[in-house]
Design a protein around this motif. Structure first.
Motif, short mmCIF file in Angstrom:
data_model
loop_
_atom_site.label_atom_id
_atom_site.label_comp_id
_atom_site.label_asym_id
_atom_site.label_seq_id
_atom_site.Cartn_x
_atom_site.Cartn_y
_atom_site.Cartn_z
N VAL A 1 0.84 -1.19 0.00
CA VAL A 1 0.00 0.00 0.00
C VAL A 1 0.88 1.25 0.00
N CYS A 2 0.48 2.24 -0.79
CA CYS A 2 1.18 3.52 -0.81
C CYS A 2 0.18 4.63 -0.50
N PHE A 3 0.46 5.38 0.55
CA PHE A 3 -0.36 6.53 0.90
C PHE A 3 0.28 7.78 0.33
N ARG A 4 -0.53 8.59 -0.35
CA ARG A 4 -0.06 9.88 -0.82
C ARG A 4 -0.48 10.95 0.18
N ILE A 5 0.45 11.85 0.49
CA ILE A 5 0.21 12.88 1.51
C ILE A 5 0.33 14.27 0.91
N ASP A 6 -0.54 15.16 1.35
CA ASP A 6 -0.37 16.58 1.06
C ASP A 6 -0.86 17.38 2.26
N GLU A 7 -0.37 18.61 2.37
CA GLU A 7 -0.72 19.46 3.51
C GLU A 7 -1.21 20.81 3.03
N SER A 8 -1.82 21.55 3.96
CA SER A 8 -2.26 22.90 3.65
C SER A 8 -2.30 23.70 4.95
N GLY A 9 -2.01 24.98 4.85
CA GLY A 9 -2.09 25.85 6.02
C GLY A 9 -0.87 25.84 6.91
N TYR A 10 0.24 25.25 6.45
CA TYR A 10 1.44 25.17 7.27
C TYR A 10 2.14 26.52 7.32
N THR A 11 2.39 27.04 8.52
CA THR A 11 3.07 28.33 8.68
C THR A 11 4.23 28.22 9.67
N GLY A 12 4.80 27.02 9.80
CA GLY A 12 5.94 26.85 10.69
C GLY A 12 5.59 27.14 12.14
N PHE A 13 6.44 27.93 12.79
CA PHE A 13 6.23 28.22 14.21
C PHE A 13 5.07 29.18 14.45
N ASP A 14 4.65 29.92 13.41
CA ASP A 14 3.64 30.97 13.57
C ASP A 14 2.22 30.41 13.52
N LEU A 15 1.69 30.09 14.68
CA LEU A 15 0.34 29.55 14.74
C LEU A 15 -0.72 30.64 14.90
N LEU A 16 -0.30 31.89 14.91
CA LEU A 16 -1.23 33.01 15.01
C LEU A 16 -1.42 33.71 13.67
N ASN A 17 -0.90 33.11 12.62
CA ASN A 17 -1.00 33.70 11.28
C ASN A 17 -2.45 33.99 10.94
N SER A 18 -2.77 35.25 10.69
CA SER A 18 -4.16 35.65 10.47
C SER A 18 -4.73 35.15 9.14
N LEU B 1 -4.73 14.40 -5.88
CA LEU B 1 -6.00 14.14 -5.21
C LEU B 1 -5.89 14.30 -3.69
N ALA B 2 -4.70 14.06 -3.15
CA ALA B 2 -4.48 14.37 -1.73
C ALA B 2 -4.63 15.87 -1.51
N ASP B 3 -4.14 16.65 -2.48
CA ASP B 3 -4.29 18.11 -2.43
C ASP B 3 -5.76 18.51 -2.46
N VAL B 4 -6.55 17.83 -3.27
CA VAL B 4 -7.98 18.13 -3.36
C VAL B 4 -8.67 17.85 -2.03
N LEU B 5 -8.35 16.73 -1.41
CA LEU B 5 -9.00 16.37 -0.14
C LEU B 5 -8.67 17.36 0.97
N VAL B 6 -7.39 17.66 1.14
CA VAL B 6 -7.04 18.57 2.23
C VAL B 6 -7.50 19.99 1.92
N GLY B 7 -7.49 20.37 0.64
CA GLY B 7 -7.96 21.70 0.28
C GLY B 7 -9.43 21.89 0.58
N ALA B 8 -10.24 20.88 0.24
CA ALA B 8 -11.68 20.96 0.49
C ALA B 8 -11.98 21.00 1.99
N THR B 9 -11.21 20.23 2.76
CA THR B 9 -11.44 20.18 4.21
C THR B 9 -11.13 21.51 4.87
N LEU B 10 -9.99 22.11 4.53
CA LEU B 10 -9.64 23.39 5.13
C LEU B 10 -10.56 24.50 4.67
N GLU B 11 -10.99 24.46 3.41
CA GLU B 11 -11.94 25.47 2.95
C GLU B 11 -13.25 25.36 3.72
N THR B 12 -13.68 24.13 3.99
CA THR B 12 -14.90 23.92 4.77
C THR B 12 -14.74 24.48 6.18
#
Length: 350
Positions: A2-19, A277-288
């Motif tokens: 099995v191969c899992f494909r991973i993608d992320e969104s909203g990563y800002t490093g140490f800055d968790l207060l990014n507006s 498609l990993a990008d599509v899933l995480v993008g839709a979730t964060l937009e929601t």
């Protein structure tokens, strides 16, 4: 394998207060490139761009129907998990982890037992703005984030001062230690290597589910983005760890070493429909998440997106004031042990 494909969104490093980036998330999906390419052709037959990017196609309302249909196919036919967190709440939990927990640890109290840290974090996050004085909690979290990054005497002094400027006696369990300058807390914050970067938190959540979904050995592929380089190096360290140990975080989350994951590879997303498609899933979730928080509008309808997810396909970190439920859900948590273990073996904590 099995191969899992991973993608992320909203990563800002140490800055968790990014507006601009209130939420952070990541997706892992087990799908082959041939199947992914077929799905993209089926739902977006007129796509002219070299790759399917959620941020691009979601801008046009005419693409919303095929996006929903694509999400429905992915979530009903393929193993996947998506993690999303409110970064400001995560920062609140980190504040308690470093600015309060060491004080209690020195006095023999397990701060994480039955999810006490989560409950106190929820109270601080939800009620803190009203209890502590207008704008004071925001200033406190800004000072904490700076102290975690700079680790200078001046930054630590400013953190203690910011705590004292709040009405901290309204919530002494959370703010008392740092307001009184507890040396063990200041030492924890000043420790080299500890950071407010959320990458390890996100990875632990994804890996705990991939370990279950895989059923055996598996590997991971992800995009070559700069943000995912951080994830890549962390995954390599986790794969290489061969000690036999297991930790329970909650009713549904455990992490056991050595991992079943055997390898991680960076790929060009243009050449990987599965990563797209990993990008599509995480993008839709964060937009929601942003739509529900009333931070953005014009995207997919959350009432159409949310029902597509199975209970085991979404992990979210958000405050909860249901103390009894959280106590049940997090009963037997080994949070303290896991944090100590990760600090000792990976130079980072959860």
């Amino acid at each position: 394998m099995v191969c899992f494909r991973i993608d992320e969104s909203g990563y800002t490093g140490f800055d968790l207060l990014n507006s601009e980036q209130r939420f952070q998330g990541a997706t892992a999906i087990a799908i082959e490139d041939d199947d992914a390419a077929a799905l993209i052709r089926h739902h977006f037959p007129r796509l002219q761009a070299p790759e399917l990017k959620y941020s691009s196609v979601s801008r046009r309302p005419s693409n919303h129907r095929p996006l929903l249909a694509l999400l429905r196919d992915l979530l009903s036919e393929y193993k996947s998990v998506t993690y999303v967190c409110d970064k400001r709440f995560l920062l609140t939990l980190m504040f308690l982890e470093y600015a309060a927990e060491p004080y209690y640890y020195e006095r023999g109290t397990n701060f994480y037992q039955h999810g006490q840290n989560f409950t106190l974090g929820s109270i601080l996050f939800q009620a803190g703005p009203r209890l502590l004085g207008e704008g004071r909690l925001q200033k406190l979290m800004t000072a904490f984030q700076r102290a975690m990054k700079e680790k200078s005497p001046a930054a630590l002094h400013d953190l203690v001062d910011a705590a004292r400027r709040t009405k901290w006696r309204e919530l002494p369990e959370a703010l008392g230690p740092i307001a009184n300058g507890a040396p063990e807390c200041l030492e924890a914050i000043a420790t080299p290597g500890v950071t407010t970067d959320a990458a390890m938190v996100v990875l632990q959540a994804l890996i705990s589910r991939m370990e279950v979904m895989s059923g055996g050995p598996y590997r991971v592929e992800h995009d070559q983005s700069k943000n995912l380089e951080t994830y890549h190096h962390l995954i390599e360290k986790l794969i290489a760890h061969d000690a036999e140990v297991e930790f329970r975080s909650s009713e549904i989350a455990t992490l056991k070493f050595p991992l079943k994951m055997t390898g991680v590879v960076q790929v060009n997303s243009v050449a990987s429909p599965a990563v797209q498609l990993a990008d599509v899933l995480v993008g839709a979730t964060l937009e929601t998440a942003n739509t529900l928080a009333r931070l953005r509008k014009g995207g997919l309808d959350p009432e159409q997106v949310i029902p597509l997810y199975g209970e085991d396909q979404i992990i979210y970190l958000a405050p909860s004031m249901d103390v009894a439920e959280q106590r049940r859900f997090r009963a037997g948590s080994q949070g303290a042990e896991m944090i100590d273990y990760f600090a000792a073996n990976f130079g980072s904590t959860t």
